[in-house]
Design an enzyme around this catalytic site. Sequence first.
Site, mmCIF file in Angstrom:
data_model
loop_
_atom_site.group_PDB
_atom_site.id
_atom_site.type_symbol
_atom_site.label_atom_id
_atom_site.label_comp_id
_atom_site.label_asym_id
_atom_site.label_seq_id
_atom_site.Cartn_x
_atom_site.Cartn_y
_atom_site.Cartn_z
ATOM 1 C CG HIS A 12 5.621 3.083 5.360
ATOM 2 N ND1 HIS A 12 5.912 3.043 3.968
ATOM 3 C CD2 HIS A 12 4.561 2.928 5.596
ATOM 4 C CE1 HIS A 12 4.738 2.757 3.670
ATOM 5 N NE2 HIS A 12 3.718 2.931 4.434
ATOM 6 C CD GLU A 13 2.613 2.514 8.999
ATOM 7 O OE1 GLU A 13 1.625 3.323 9.123
ATOM 8 O OE2 GLU A 13 2.999 1.733 8.160
ATOM 9 C CG HIS A 44 1.062 6.549 6.251
ATOM 10 N ND1 HIS A 44 0.992 7.265 4.962
ATOM 11 C CD2 HIS A 44 1.387 5.532 6.347
ATOM 12 C CE1 HIS A 44 1.206 6.052 4.114
ATOM 13 N NE2 HIS A 44 1.531 4.803 4.800
#
Length: 464
Positions: free
Chosen positions: A51-52, A55
């Site tokens: 998920h990170e 980003h």
Amino acid sequence: MHGPATNNSPANVVTANSKTRAGTVGRVEILLFVIGVVLLVVGLAVSIALHELGHLWPAKRFGVRVGQYMIGFGPTLWSRRRGETEYGVKAIPLGGYISMAGMYPPSPAQQAARASGQRTGRAGGGFFATMVQDARAANDETMTGDDDQRVFYRLPVWKRVVIMLGGPIMNLLFAIVLFTVLLSGIGLQMATTTVASLAECVPASSTSACEPGDVTPPSVEAGLEPGDVILSIGGTPVADFAEASEIVQASAGEQLAVVVERDGQQLTLTATPAAITGQQVGADGETASVEVGFLGFRPTVEFVRQPVWAGSQAAVENVGAVAGIIWQLPVKVWDTAATLVTGDERDPNGPLSVVGAGVIAGEVAAADAPILNRVSGLIALLASLNIALFVFNLIPLLPLDGGHVVVALWDGIKRVFARLTGRPEPKPVDAAKLIPVTFVVVIGLIAMGAVLILADLVNPVSIF
């Protein structure tokens, strides 16, 4: 005359051996339960890391300065700096974050104070005003100066949206991969047309057991044998047990040609399904008794590999199901809290905390089932968690990713409106002003999380 049994008597030896075996089985189940929980925690950490990364990659690609990439919260267990970014792992693997420069634009007062070399001091107006100023101060520390162009808020709207959606999309893609491995790699457990065993009688109804003196089932009279693969019934090809069962149930008392494959050869058998009482659910949801055909064989259950697109379809279906739960999350959490008082059974399709997911993972790992079934269960659970992460992070509230997307879109709408009306370009939307709202949302999430954790400890949802 026999004296009292000694510790070496056969009775005591058998009892001791039984206790030893029971103790060993118990320890193995506990170990497997712990392994299941650990695997879930590792899988969740991988999901957060992805998920990170969702980003981080576009942020770096668009030139934003990223100070930290962290998995977890709390004390740092390990970190290493590469270039301008510190990569690390923290003690509590329940989330993660990346620290991007300039998430909020600096306020004019702060810019003027920095330009004059003065300190801004504490904000007046109470608790929330102080929160806003503290958020601005922390945000300003990520910027090197007023002319810094490598900040998030200066990016075009579409780039900000891409960065914030990158995290949830990574969870969706990971879920698709997991569902594809589960359905196309391992397969979906299905009842096939291969005969596992034959019935012993013709029961009175589909829900009753055999009674002494019951007649021989049609499958036995027709010469069906375990291991036969049913190819067609009544001239209709069948691909699975459901199709075969549908034809048989609709053909009570009718003579049917049953084509089977046995030892590499095709044989045609003749069978007449017996008429028994079955249950049928009508369009109104009511159950009624009907006459159905009964042949009398049990199917072999096997893992049947699905088409490669089945994983994507399963992910989309799960998104819809999870969205339905998220939409009613406050109500469902309230219902869960009520079970803590009433002791009622929880909704098995309701929300869970990480603790509840861990309990289910442990139960799956310790279940009395083939290893492949347990592996499939853990993969399905992790895939569902990633779908939950995808949907939950799209909620349009700060501090969630969906909230940042809404702020970016609102900024874009203001700019488009200014251009259409010939007005000067507006200042960037200052999301720092929404810190009080963010605080309320965070408190609400913490409260709901606490309720779910307590419920998962006191009144857990069990797969058994």
